[in-house]
Design a protein around this motif. Structure first.
Motif, short mmCIF file in Angstrom:
data_model
loop_
_atom_site.label_atom_id
_atom_site.label_comp_id
_atom_site.label_asym_id
_atom_site.label_seq_id
_atom_site.Cartn_x
_atom_site.Cartn_y
_atom_site.Cartn_z
N ALA A 213 0.84 -1.20 0.00
CA ALA A 213 0.00 0.00 0.00
C ALA A 213 0.88 1.25 0.00
O ALA A 213 0.61 2.22 -0.71
N PHE A 214 1.96 1.22 0.82
CA PHE A 214 2.88 2.36 0.85
C PHE A 214 3.45 2.60 -0.53
O PHE A 214 3.47 3.73 -1.03
N SER A 217 0.96 3.98 -2.85
CA SER A 217 0.64 5.39 -2.60
C SER A 217 1.73 6.29 -3.17
O SER A 217 1.46 7.39 -3.63
N ASP A 218 2.99 5.81 -3.17
CA ASP A 218 4.08 6.57 -3.80
C ASP A 218 3.80 6.74 -5.29
O ASP A 218 3.91 7.85 -5.82
N ILE A 220 0.97 6.50 -6.83
CA ILE A 220 -0.21 7.35 -7.06
C ILE A 220 0.17 8.82 -6.90
O ILE A 220 -0.23 9.67 -7.70
N TYR A 221 1.00 9.09 -5.89
CA TYR A 221 1.42 10.47 -5.67
C TYR A 221 2.19 11.00 -6.88
O TYR A 221 1.95 12.13 -7.33
#
Lengths: 268, 322
Positions: A213-214, A217-218, A220-221
């Motif tokens: 997930a981390f 999220s990177d 996605i960012y």
């Protein structure tokens, strides 16, 4: 397998589906609030509240059976209120003997217990109708309309966007575990390993879910940055409520208020 | 393979109808204040990265709750995630992430009520995070950041946050007059002392894997966030207060005396509302049984009327389209 079964939204063309999500959201909260404020033992008001929510279910063209089945899932918590039947002082009603103990049920205790059960039952039905007739983006709009901070609404939105992706991820992890450990349906075959070992394996799965997930999220960012994201959550301004929506809102709130006034006048 | 059964409601989520309006509203206000503060803190700590990070982590916590393991006799242990969120994200982001998880559970899955959502956010997001942070940071400092300290701290934070939050649930039920304090609090505490062990073991497993693959993620959570000391003290206070009040409340045979006082206070608060129209204005005050019968008739007519109208409209639509 995809986990879209998670989404309780049922598409439809009923008047309840078409009702502005902000109106639905506020009315659901008002209904639950009214149910909570209705005094213990105001049976007439409970019947009317139940009729209201059943009426809305019929109008929404969800099947009433579907709503009631979902509502039953939330009922086990009623066990938490069961002791009140036997501990509230008052006129004894019946005596339940379990082995050496004899429990005396009091009338006020019974009334309170049944009232809590009904309140909880009608409230959960109202929440189910809201979730089943409103798409999530419309719920987000309703949250914005009741002044939930924009940042929090963005987090809700992003969570919903990736909920299914990560639930799929979790299901893949579980399927992998199933194939590794060869679970059998045969009775008497115990799951392998000690309890602590099984818990640790599950923990490892949770850990890799979080690491993935981390990393996701990177990415996605980065993708958001590439599209010009600057940390500001922008959204279209909310449209004004239509006249018809206002009328529905006002009439429904008035009905709930009238019910509540009656309940408080005659049963408080 | 069906996973629908994994979304069984957990005993930690209070549905609507179980809390008094006073308790619900007060806890809503407390939760809103904490969330507002956390939003400001997170904006300072994480900057523009916050939305994707917290959104995806909230989804991960939600999905992580699906992961379960067999305990015995058809029961299973699974994760709630307050401790792991606090350890990975720091306290403020954890509060927001858990608020989002609890909010979606209530709004979409009816796991926990909407009026009771303030209380559920308070129990799981605020208490869960504060207690986790307090326990984990304390253990880390005592063990000087060694690896076994991270694991032990994770276990204790997970166990402690679940047990303390469950005591808060019991206390709120008792204050609402829904369940006697001497039953609700010990029962909630005992059940969650067991559930907490499962939570703690999963948390250890997760931390072990993360410290082996991405140790930098654990370092990120350890970095002292602004206002961390306040959370540490908050966690200490919450844990102390609930650990002291709970046995007191449950040892008294009729629950705490101040529960009764609370109720007295409620009567006073509601008094004026009922005196708007004194009894004598309605001479033949309507009989409760008659009122119930009338309500039953009105309710039945209402539901059947709507059902008939909908059926009629549907038939017209069907015949128009064919």
């Amino acid at each position: 397998m995809h986990v879209h079964f998670l989404d309780p939204y049922r598409p439809g063309q009923s008047p309840i589906h078409k009702l502005d999500s902000r109106v639905k959201f506020v009315l659901t909260l008002a209904f639950i609030f009214a149910a909570a404020l209705t005094p213990t033992g105001a049976w007439a008001i409970y019947i009317l509240l139940l009729a209201l929510v059943l009426g809305v279910e019929v109008l929404s063209e969800l099947r009433v059976g579907y709503v009631l089945k979902r509502a039953a899932l939330a009922l086990p918590f009623i066990l938490a209120a069961l002791p009140i039947v036997f501990t509230m002082p008052g006129e004894p009603r019946f005596i339940l003997s379990i082995g050496p103990w004899a429990l005396t049920a009091s009338l006020p205790g019974l009334e309170r217990f049944i009232s809590i059960a009904i309140k909880s039952w009608v409230s959960v039905q109202a929440a189910i109708v809201l979730a089943s007739t409103t798409e999530f983006p419309d719920l987000l709009m309703a949250m914005r309309a009741v002044r939930v901070p924009r940042l929090l609404v963005s987090i809700f939105g992003l969570m919903w966007r990736y909920l299914f992706v990560l639930a799929d991820e979790a299901i893949r992890l579980m399927r992998a575990r199933l194939s590794r450990s060869g679970v059998s349906d045969q009775a008497g075959l115990k799951p392998g390993g000690s309890l602590a070992w099984r818990a640790r394996v599950t923990g490892g799965m949770a850990g890799s879910l979080f690491v993935r997930a981390f990393e996701r999220s990177d990415r996605i960012y980065m993708a958001m940055l590439a599209r010009g994201y600057d940390g500001e959550a922008r959204s279209e301004p909310l449209q004004a409520l239509s006249g018809a929506s206002w009328v529905v809102l006002a009439l429904s709130l008035f009905t709930l208020l009238a019910l509540l006034v009656f309940a408080l006048l005659f049963w408080a | 393979m069906s996973f629908a059964h994994l979304f069984s409601p957990q005993p930690m989520h209070i549905p609507d109808g179980f809390l008094s309006v006073t308790v619900s509203v007060i806890l809503w206000i407390v939760s809103i204040v904490v969330i507002a503060y956390a939003l400001r803190r997170v904006a300072e700590d994480l900057g523009e990265r916050q939305v994707p990070l917290m959104g995806v982590l909230a989804a991960a916590i939600f999905a992580g709750q699906m992961l379960n393991f067999t305990v015995a006799g058809g029961t299973s242990g699974h994760l709630m995630g307050a401790a792991i969120a606090t350890i990975l994200l720091g306290p403020w982001a954890s509060i927001l992430v858990l608020t989002t998880v609890v909010g979606v559970q209530a709004l979409i899955f009816q796991d926990g009520g909407l009026l009771a959502l303030g209380a559920n956010i308070f129990n799981m997001a605020v208490i869960g995070t504060a207690v986790s942070y307090f326990v984990y940071q304390t253990v880390l400092r005592l063990t000087r950041g060694q690896r076994w300290g991270v694991l032990a701290g994770g276990f204790l934070a997970a166990w402690g946050s679940i047990v303390i939050a469950s005591l808060a649930v019991g206390l709120q039920l008792a204050l609402s007059g829904t369940s006697p304090a001497n039953i609700a609090i010990p029962a909630m505490g005992a059940i969650h002392a067991l559930i907490g062990v499962g939570e703690g073991l999963i948390t250890i497993g997760a931390l072990a894997l993360i410290s082996a693959t991405r140790p930098d993620l654990l370092k990120a959570g350890e970095a002292r966030p602004t206002g961390g000391r306040a959370v540490w003290i908050g966690g200490l206070l919450i844990a102390l207060i609930l650990a002291i009040i709970s046995p007191l409340a449950s040892s008294h045979p009729d629950g705490l005396e101040w529960v009764a006082e609370q109720k007295g206070f409620l009567d006073v608060a509601q008094g004026p509302l009922y005196e708007i129209i004194p009894d004598y204005v309605f001479p033949g005050q309507i009989n409760e049984a008659v009122a119930t019968i009338i309500a039953g008739i009105i309710g039945t007519i209402l539901v059947f009327g709507i059902a008939l109208a909908v059926a009629y409209a549907r038939r017209n639509r069907a015949s128009a389209s064919s």
